[in-house]
Write a protein that holds these residues in place. Structure first.
Motif, short mmCIF file in Angstrom:
data_model
loop_
_atom_site.label_atom_id
_atom_site.label_comp_id
_atom_site.label_asym_id
_atom_site.label_seq_id
_atom_site.Cartn_x
_atom_site.Cartn_y
_atom_site.Cartn_z
N GLN A 126 4.29 1.16 9.66
CA GLN A 126 3.95 0.61 10.85
C GLN A 126 2.08 0.19 10.66
O GLN A 126 1.85 -0.71 10.78
CB GLN A 126 4.01 2.24 11.62
CG GLN A 126 2.62 2.16 12.78
CD GLN A 126 3.62 1.08 13.64
OE1 GLN A 126 5.44 1.11 14.30
NE2 GLN A 126 2.65 0.46 15.47
N GLN A 127 1.88 1.38 9.58
CA GLN A 127 0.13 0.95 9.40
C GLN A 127 0.19 -0.34 8.32
O GLN A 127 -0.93 -1.21 9.20
CB GLN A 127 -0.02 2.44 8.42
CG GLN A 127 -0.72 3.64 9.11
CD GLN A 127 -1.07 4.85 8.50
OE1 GLN A 127 -0.73 4.49 7.23
NE2 GLN A 127 -1.30 5.89 9.10
N ASP B 67 8.00 4.50 10.20
CA ASP B 67 6.67 5.87 10.32
C ASP B 67 6.80 6.68 9.06
O ASP B 67 6.52 7.09 8.39
CB ASP B 67 6.77 6.44 11.11
CG ASP B 67 6.64 6.56 12.43
OD1 ASP B 67 5.19 5.79 12.66
OD2 ASP B 67 7.13 7.19 13.47
N VAL B 68 7.70 5.97 7.47
CA VAL B 68 7.67 6.22 6.59
C VAL B 68 7.09 5.47 5.50
O VAL B 68 6.42 4.72 5.83
CB VAL B 68 9.33 5.88 5.67
CG1 VAL B 68 8.99 5.63 4.58
CG2 VAL B 68 10.00 6.75 6.70
N PRO B 69 6.26 5.90 4.49
CA PRO B 69 5.24 5.27 3.77
C PRO B 69 5.69 4.85 2.65
O PRO B 69 6.67 4.54 2.26
CB PRO B 69 4.59 6.57 2.56
CG PRO B 69 5.04 7.84 3.01
CD PRO B 69 6.44 7.43 3.95
N PHE C 153 0.81 -0.84 0.23
CA PHE C 153 0.07 -0.18 -0.06
C PHE C 153 0.77 1.30 -0.12
O PHE C 153 1.37 1.34 1.15
CB PHE C 153 -0.73 -0.16 1.16
CG PHE C 153 -1.60 -1.67 1.46
CD1 PHE C 153 -2.73 -1.27 0.88
CD2 PHE C 153 -0.74 -2.45 2.25
CE1 PHE C 153 -4.01 -2.57 0.39
CE2 PHE C 153 -1.66 -3.62 2.66
CZ PHE C 153 -3.05 -3.70 1.36
N GLU C 154 1.33 1.71 -0.91
CA GLU C 154 2.61 2.41 -1.36
C GLU C 154 2.39 4.10 -0.23
O GLU C 154 2.89 4.71 -0.38
CB GLU C 154 2.13 3.43 -3.35
CG GLU C 154 2.38 1.87 -4.20
CD GLU C 154 4.14 1.93 -4.34
OE1 GLU C 154 4.81 3.03 -4.44
OE2 GLU C 154 4.21 0.54 -3.80
N LYS D 35 11.59 -3.10 0.19
CA LYS D 35 10.10 -4.10 0.80
C LYS D 35 9.93 -5.10 0.35
O LYS D 35 8.74 -5.56 0.91
CB LYS D 35 9.30 -2.68 -0.82
CG LYS D 35 9.21 -1.43 -1.51
CD LYS D 35 9.19 -1.38 -2.82
CE LYS D 35 8.38 0.14 -2.28
NZ LYS D 35 7.99 0.37 -3.54
N ARG D 36 11.16 -5.92 -0.22
CA ARG D 36 10.74 -6.93 0.21
C ARG D 36 10.65 -7.47 1.70
O ARG D 36 10.37 -8.46 2.28
CB ARG D 36 12.13 -7.76 -0.34
CG ARG D 36 12.63 -7.27 -2.18
CD ARG D 36 11.90 -8.06 -3.03
NE ARG D 36 11.38 -9.29 -2.68
CZ ARG D 36 9.89 -9.70 -3.04
NH1 ARG D 36 9.16 -8.71 -3.28
NH2 ARG D 36 9.84 -10.73 -3.16
N ALA D 37 11.58 -6.44 2.49
CA ALA D 37 11.81 -7.55 3.81
C ALA D 37 10.68 -6.67 4.82
O ALA D 37 9.81 -7.54 5.46
CB ALA D 37 12.41 -6.82 5.10
#
Ligand SMILES: Nc1ncnc2c1ncn2[C@@H]1O[C@H](COP(=O)(O)OP(=O)(O)OP(=O)(O)O)[C@@H](O)[C@H]1O
Ligand SMILES: [Mg+2]
Lengths: 353, 248
Positions: free
Chosen positions: B95-96, B140-142, B89-90, B151-153
């Motif tokens: 966290q979200q 807290d980064v998008p 979800f770009e 992103k794989r992680a």
């Protein structure tokens, strides 16, 4: 501990939010002092309608082009209840809302199987069916004449003065807005946004996407019904206009104009469009026959202008600028150590059956 | 067997991407799926997780026949996957992301009448999971701003958040630097206890380090199956890879 403090400070938007809510309430209470009260009531009803649509369009990513079905069926239902039973008008409005929700269930079950423009087309097709039924079933709807003489009953109070009726009707709309706000800021609302952003991924996290879409569709229809019922009671009549496709179009325009996915934007979009249409209709500006040009043309022109100038709509643009000014310092430091994001393809996921 | 397929096939307009595959994955194993590009590994994953419906054959997972079940139901049976083509979800923060995945394991998601503050109860667990995949600093980064390997992680953290019985990882180390590959291997070693892992992987040292069993796919069919050493020395496998490379 410091983390908590930082979080508190980062939560300062809360202050803005409280101010916005208090300001909004004051404006709502003062409205009929400045604006012709029936128009003020129209603004409030359309604002709730636009917010209801925004739950789908802005927060779930579904464009309904058939919401007139819910606004209109609720208008007829509320009118009929008020005329036939003489119950207090909030009960009639609530009855309209319930009927809109019941009507929404089968429409939602069929529509959520489609996305994008196909979703819009399915909802439009159903709304046209509702229009057709309303037109034919003139024994109940009054057909071309509409449903006339809807009373404004409330424990014998005299609400014939639109100024007083405004204050009787406003709480219903506020409750509707509160429900919308609660839905958006709930765990359910979080899932909706996830579905909007990436439905396939949401499914792989275990969320039954279609069921969520049906739920929000029905909630949206219920709030649209509250708005439509209130509108009918306020005007004392319900006409075919309420279920006509232009009503679906108008509420989409309001939501997009104000900025989708913001709630406040829909309120502002509704206020602008209702006032402009009222101004055009009463000022006697006349560019050709009214059915073709009239308020609709002006509305359309404003819409095109705003969409070209501010892609996010009026409120969306303001909110974006505010957020950008605030969040640049706290988002940026984390970015060190990351390289440019890779260009992503669409996930290779098969269409669900 | 935790995963069992029989005669599993998938055709796309006449082209058979997965061809009569009988796969059996034993409980507790790390089972690697390897094969040249286009062999059908990702398609097989999509069949196992309900994202594709098979043209023929059946799939059973942890004793349930899940042929034709939708992805959300399979996920709720305790099957989590990571995607080869990063699928996030770009605009949501890390966290979200993890909170959402944790929410997916509960019934809270339907509650539209309560405040989203109930999600704070996932806060600590989300932090732990991000820490485990080395992303704690970026919470807290998008997600859209992450580098490919990060992103794989995050994909891995999302899969782990579901606390799955079966973990399907599609090229979890693709695009990672050496250090991150090592951390990921260590992580898989740690989280595999009590779980079954199916791993699609091109990096043979990762396969060597993790896999109990290896299945080699070619042209949608199972070519060879065995331990890493058995498979590595199989002449058909060597040929498949050489053939695959000269064709590429
Ligand atoms: N949705 C689809 N429609 C048509 N063809 C597809 C589709 N998905 C996959 N294929 C084809 O099926 C074959 C197998 O693809 P798949 O992605 O499963 O391979 P893979 O083994 O995962 O390869 P890689 O190692 O490159 O990831 C390929 O030839 C691919 O082009
Ligand atoms: Mg693949």
């Amino acid at each position: 501990m410091t983390v908590m403090v930082v979080r508190k400070l980062a939560g300062l938007p809360l202050l803005w939010r409280v101010l916005a809510v208090v300001g909004g309430l004051l404006v709502a209470l003062a409205l009929p002092w400045y604006i012709y009260p029936p128009v003020a009531m129209d603004i409030v009803a359309w604002a709730l309608f636009a917010v209801a649509l925004d739950l789908l369009l802005g927060f779930t990513g579904l464009l309904s082009f058939g919401h007139a079905a819910f606004w209109g069926s609720a208008a007829y239902t509320a009118g009929t209840i008020a005329i036939e039973t003489g119950l207090p008008f909030p009960v009639a409005v609530l009855g309209g809302s319930v009927v809109a929700m019941v009507l929404a269930v089968p429409i939602a079950l069929l529509a959520v199987r489609r996305t994008g423009i196909y979703f819009a087309m399915v909802t439009l097709a159903f709304a046209q069916m509702v229009y057709f039924v309303a037109n034919q079933w003139s024994g109940v709807t009054g057909g071309e004449n509409g449903l006339q003489g809807i009373p404004k009953e409330l424990f014998g109070l005299d609400l014939s003065d639109p100024f007083y009726f405004y204050y009787a009707g406003l709480p219903i709309a506020l409750v509707g807005l509160l429900i919308a706000w609660r839905v958006v800021h709930s765990p359910f609302g979080r899932v909706l946004v996830a579905i909007r952003e990436n439905p396939a991924r949401s499914r792989s996290l275990g969320f039954p996407v279609d069921r969520y879409k049906v739920m929000i569709f029905v909630i949206s229809a219920g709030l649209s019904g509250l708005a439509g019922g209130l509108y009918a009671i306020s005007h004392g009549f319900a006409s075919l206009q309420e279920v006509y496709w232009t009503t679906s179009g108008k509420v989409v325009i309001m939501t997009v104009l104000g900025g989708i996915g913001t709630l406040w934007g829909s309120v502002i979009g509704a206020a602008v469009i209702v006032q402009v249409e009222d101004y055009v209709a009463t000022s006697g500006i006349n560019i050709g026959p009214l059915e073709i040009t009239g308020p609709g043309l002006i509305t359309g022109l404003i819409f095109v202008g705003v969409v070209l100038l501010f892609r996010r709509g009026v409120w969306g643009t303001v909110a974006h600028l505010l957020r950008r000014r605030r969040s640049v310092p706290d988002a940026e430091p984390h970015l060190s150590g990351t390289t440019a994001p890779a260009v992503e393809q669409e996930p290779a996921v098969a269409p669900k059956s | 067997m935790v995963i069992e397929t029989s005669g599993l096939s998938k055709s796309f307009r006449g082209f058979t991407a997965v061809d009569r595959v009988d796969l059996a994955v034993e409980e507790g194993h790390v089972h690697a799926l390897v094969g040249p590009n286009g062999a059908g590994k990702t398609t097989l994953f999509n069949l196992l997780t309900g994202f594709l419906k098979p043209t023929a054959g059946r799939v059973s997972m942890a004793g349930h026949d899940i042929t034709g079940s939708p992805p959300e139901r399979i996920a709720r049976l305790g099957v989590a996957r990571s995607f080869q083509i990063t699928n996030l979800f770009e605009h949501l923060t890390l966290q979200q992301h993890v909170e959402l995945a944790l929410l997916g394991t509960t019934k809270l998601g339907h509650r539209f009448w309560v405040s989203d503050r109930v999600l704070t109860k996932f806060h600590d667990r989300a932090g732990e999971l991000l820490d485990e995949v080395g992303l704690a600093k970026l919470r807290d980064v998008p997600a859209g701003t992450l580098a490919y390997g990060q992103k794989r992680a995050l994909e891995l953290a999302l899969a782990l958040a579901l606390d799955p019985k079966v973990l399907l990882l599609d090229e979890p180390t693709a695009g990672m630097g050496l250090e991150d590959v090592e951390r990921t291997v260590e992580l898989v070693k740690r989280v595999r206890t009590g779980r079954t892992v199916v791993l699609v992987e091109h990096n043979m040292s990762v396969v060597a380090g993790l896999a109990d069993r290896v299945t080699v796919l070619q042209f949608g069919r199972i070519l060879v199956e065995g331990t890493y050493d058995e498979v590595r020395n199989d002449s058909r496998v060597i040929e498949a890879y050489l053939g695959g490379e000269s064709a590429a």
